[in-house]
Motif scaffolding. Structure first.
Motif, short mmCIF file in Angstrom:
data_model
loop_
_atom_site.label_atom_id
_atom_site.label_comp_id
_atom_site.label_asym_id
_atom_site.label_seq_id
_atom_site.Cartn_x
_atom_site.Cartn_y
_atom_site.Cartn_z
N SER A 216 -23.54 -21.28 24.13
CA SER A 216 -23.81 -22.17 25.26
C SER A 216 -25.30 -22.42 25.43
CB SER A 216 -23.21 -21.58 26.55
OG SER A 216 -23.68 -20.28 26.73
N MET A 217 -25.64 -23.41 26.20
CA MET A 217 -27.03 -23.79 26.52
C MET A 217 -27.85 -24.17 25.28
SD MET A 217 -27.10 -23.62 29.81
CE MET A 217 -26.15 -22.85 31.15
N CYS A 218 -27.20 -24.82 24.33
CA CYS A 218 -27.89 -25.17 23.08
C CYS A 218 -28.89 -26.32 23.24
CB CYS A 218 -26.88 -25.57 22.01
SG CYS A 218 -25.86 -24.21 21.42
N PHE A 219 -28.78 -27.11 24.31
CA PHE A 219 -29.63 -28.31 24.44
C PHE A 219 -30.51 -28.30 25.68
CE2 PHE A 219 -26.14 -29.38 21.70
CZ PHE A 219 -26.70 -30.16 20.72
N GLY A 220 -30.44 -27.23 26.44
CA GLY A 220 -31.21 -27.15 27.67
C GLY A 220 -30.56 -26.09 28.55
N ASP A 221 -31.36 -25.52 29.44
CA ASP A 221 -30.89 -24.42 30.28
C ASP A 221 -31.39 -24.69 31.69
OD1 ASP A 221 -30.28 -21.09 30.15
OD2 ASP A 221 -31.71 -21.76 31.68
N LEU B 56 -21.17 -25.46 19.30
CA LEU B 56 -22.48 -25.65 19.93
C LEU B 56 -22.30 -26.36 21.26
CD1 LEU B 56 -24.30 -26.94 16.71
CD2 LEU B 56 -24.27 -24.59 17.61
N GLY B 57 -22.62 -25.67 22.34
CA GLY B 57 -22.35 -26.21 23.67
C GLY B 57 -23.56 -26.80 24.36
N ASP B 58 -23.41 -28.04 24.84
CA ASP B 58 -24.43 -28.62 25.73
C ASP B 58 -23.90 -28.41 27.15
OD1 ASP B 58 -26.43 -29.92 26.99
OD2 ASP B 58 -25.99 -31.91 26.18
N THR B 59 -24.08 -27.19 27.62
CA THR B 59 -23.43 -26.73 28.84
C THR B 59 -23.81 -27.55 30.06
OG1 THR B 59 -23.64 -24.58 27.79
CG2 THR B 59 -22.85 -24.58 30.06
N ILE B 60 -25.03 -28.09 30.07
CA ILE B 60 -25.45 -28.88 31.23
C ILE B 60 -25.56 -30.38 30.89
CG2 ILE B 60 -26.56 -26.96 32.42
CD1 ILE B 60 -29.26 -27.98 31.33
N PHE C 79 -19.59 -31.03 24.03
CA PHE C 79 -20.51 -31.79 24.88
C PHE C 79 -19.97 -31.95 26.29
CE2 PHE C 79 -21.65 -33.63 20.60
CZ PHE C 79 -22.87 -33.01 20.53
N HIS C 80 -20.89 -31.97 27.23
CA HIS C 80 -20.53 -32.28 28.62
C HIS C 80 -21.05 -33.66 28.96
CE1 HIS C 80 -19.58 -28.02 30.26
NE2 HIS C 80 -19.01 -28.25 29.12
N GLY D 116 -23.55 -38.61 30.99
CA GLY D 116 -22.92 -39.73 30.30
C GLY D 116 -23.17 -39.78 28.80
N GLN D 117 -23.71 -38.71 28.22
CA GLN D 117 -24.17 -38.75 26.83
C GLN D 117 -23.15 -38.23 25.82
OE1 GLN D 117 -27.45 -40.11 26.51
NE2 GLN D 117 -27.07 -40.41 28.69
N ALA D 118 -22.01 -37.72 26.30
CA ALA D 118 -21.13 -36.94 25.41
C ALA D 118 -20.62 -37.73 24.21
CB ALA D 118 -19.97 -36.35 26.21
N LEU D 119 -20.21 -38.97 24.41
CA LEU D 119 -19.64 -39.72 23.28
C LEU D 119 -20.70 -40.17 22.30
CD1 LEU D 119 -16.70 -42.06 24.29
CD2 LEU D 119 -16.69 -39.99 22.91
N ALA D 120 -21.85 -40.59 22.79
CA ALA D 120 -22.95 -40.96 21.89
C ALA D 120 -23.37 -39.74 21.07
CB ALA D 120 -24.13 -41.53 22.67
N ASN D 121 -23.39 -38.57 21.72
CA ASN D 121 -23.73 -37.34 21.00
C ASN D 121 -22.65 -36.99 19.97
OD1 ASN D 121 -26.06 -37.08 22.46
ND2 ASN D 121 -25.24 -35.60 23.93
#
Lengths: 326, 326
Positions: free
Chosen positions: B160-165, B193-197, B226-227, B231-236
């Motif tokens: 978790s928290m792979c893209f920011g915390d 790989l989780g983008d938890t926030i 992705f979370h 609004g970024q989950a599908l583009a990611n």
């Protein structure tokens, strides 16, 4: 649990991606496309203030209103008064939608320097929205574009239903290119490809832009106008950027854009777009904080929350910070 | 105005995109990740029915529950009873989350064949969520993974928290790769790989997957989680697919996934993901209609609408069709 800023300063981290541009022009449609679908009457001063705030947030192209007959769009019956109140705004382009020659005359009287016309890629939507078939609508647009160009105006052509039509279903790519090419031949400077019902996906976007390229129309003449009805707008935007498009339409706060259901998700939210673009290291000139503050301000006036994910997340965080300070 | 099916049969048009796979495995997290954040008590029979409906809709990997101590996640205190009710489901993998050796023992007693452990890429979240630092958490996981592998279980590692915390801000990519590599070294088969926030953007996704590749860890061992908070989950997701990832986590109806605010947007909605994948011509084995019907059914039981754009759009259309028929 104290929630602090998820990304430090509340802005996305910049991690560029190969093959994307350094900058993107955002064509803001909220004041026209967003507010025209409101059931409540919005005071003209709120509209003027909305546009001033958008400009202050760094948006440089803001579609202000429409010179359509008030009988069809009563929400925009104040177009003349709105432009008078705004006056000239240095550094900001304020295009207006113009449906026909009468609309163009009104626009010219107000000193407008940029117009947009609104065509359809499908016969059914042309008849329902313009009361004539595609050929008839092009005949109607021809003198509007010619006169506007003679007067030195910049002209944008919208093409709606490019990715699907609620009555006709799938829309052939060849048909979209054919109608789009004719709009450009009339003299439009730019063609905005609209996914009016939001059904498109990234492969469809890529294929459509490639088909325009094969017809000699490069991505520098194209803009994209995605709706988030099925959540696809940002993924589609990413595909369009990869295909060379540099102008993206969006609506502050995600307002408007869905005539089929009042509170439905419609236009891509400018904030969600800016989050992705800034995260990709792409310049927009926009202050995300100012833009979110503007959408929160407008949402209070409209009496309902913004459908933008970014506005919801940042407004919530602001509330939590206020709560934890209190 | 009569609203008819926007895309004919209500499904996206298939227009493939070069460089993407023919099929993607969806790892469904709704029953565990979604329902663990519910404030209301969900009857165990509703949970079992939810899982059965997801399987009937074609999902083949469904994280069913968690063997965490009921003191920490009371919503999942019925884990044993739930698995007993479900029994074996041919053709469906039912992984369960296991926080420690005691949890593993419970899982083994129930005949579970696949587990997941939940690590953190940041020290602060490790301490808050696991009550120990990263090194301590890896020590805790080591015997769990070893025993699970000895027993022939498949093991997934969440990071978790792979893209920011929310407390530490930006998380260095090198740090994420370092902790992720250690989870794989412990014996995990797959790393999610989780983008938890939800703050990540497509360039960040691409860079992180490339950094794993540079460390000898190919995309076939990675999943993305992705979370949609921004609004970024599908583009990611599109970026991850381009980088070779073939397993994508999602939550039916977009439920759960945001511990910071109850009704907030959290997990990527499985329906929004399926719309994009099917539009891209990518096989998932999932029936979108059945899945939407399941999320509408669950939303009624949870007492609030699904945050999924696709569920909202298709449920609205269904209502309109019923209205026009009545």
């Amino acid at each position: 649990m104290t929630a602090t800023t998820p990304a430090g300063n509340g802005l996305p981290y910049r991690v560029p991606l190969d093959g994307l541009p350094d900058s993107v022009r955002i064509y803001e449609v909220g004041p026209r496309d967003g507010l025209q679908n409101e059931s409540a009457v919005i005071p003209v001063e709120v509209k003027a203030e909305f546009i001033r705030r958008l400009a202050a947030a760094g948006l440089t192209v803001i579609e202000a209103t429409s010179f359509v007959h008030p009988k069809w769009v009563p929400q925009l019956a104040d177009a003349d008064e709105l432009l008078d109140r705004l006056g000239p705004m240095p550094g900001v382009r304020l295009p207006v939608l113009v449906p026909n020659e009468r609309g163009l005359e009104r626009a010219l009287r107000r000193g407008v320097t940029e117009i947009a016309i609104f065509g359809s890629a499908t016969e059914t939507f042309a008849r329902r929205n313009l009361n004539r078939d595609i050929a008839g609508s092009l005949e109607m647009f021809a003198p509007v574009v010619a006169r506007a160009r003679e007067a030195g105006l910049r002209v944008r052509g919208y093409l709606s239903m490019c990715f699907g039509d609620p009555w006709e279903g799938q829309v052939p790519i060849g048909r979209v290119v054919e109608v789009g090419a004719r709009l450009l031949e009339l003299g439009c400077d730019e063609l905005s490809l609209g996914d009016t019902i939001g059904v498109g996906t990234p492969g469809h976007v890529t294929a459509l832009i490639a088909a325009f390229g094969a017809a000699g129309i490069g991505p520098e003449r194209l803009a994209v106008h995605f709706h988030d009805t099925y959540g696809q707008a940002l993924a589609n935007t990413l595909a369009a950027l990869r295909a060379g498009v540099r102008t993206v339409d969006a609506s502050a706060g995600g307002i408007g854009g869905c005539p089929y259901a009042k509170s439905a998700t419609g236009n891509l939210a400018t904030e969600d777009l800016v989050w992705m673009l800034h995260g990709l290291g792409i310049e927009t000139g926009v202050s995300l904080e100012s833009l979110v503050a503007t959408s929160v301000w407008l949402a209070e006036r409209l009496g309902r929350p913004s459908p933008s994910r970014v506005v919801q997340a940042l407004a919530r965080r602001l509330n939590e910070q206020e709560g934890s300070q209190g």
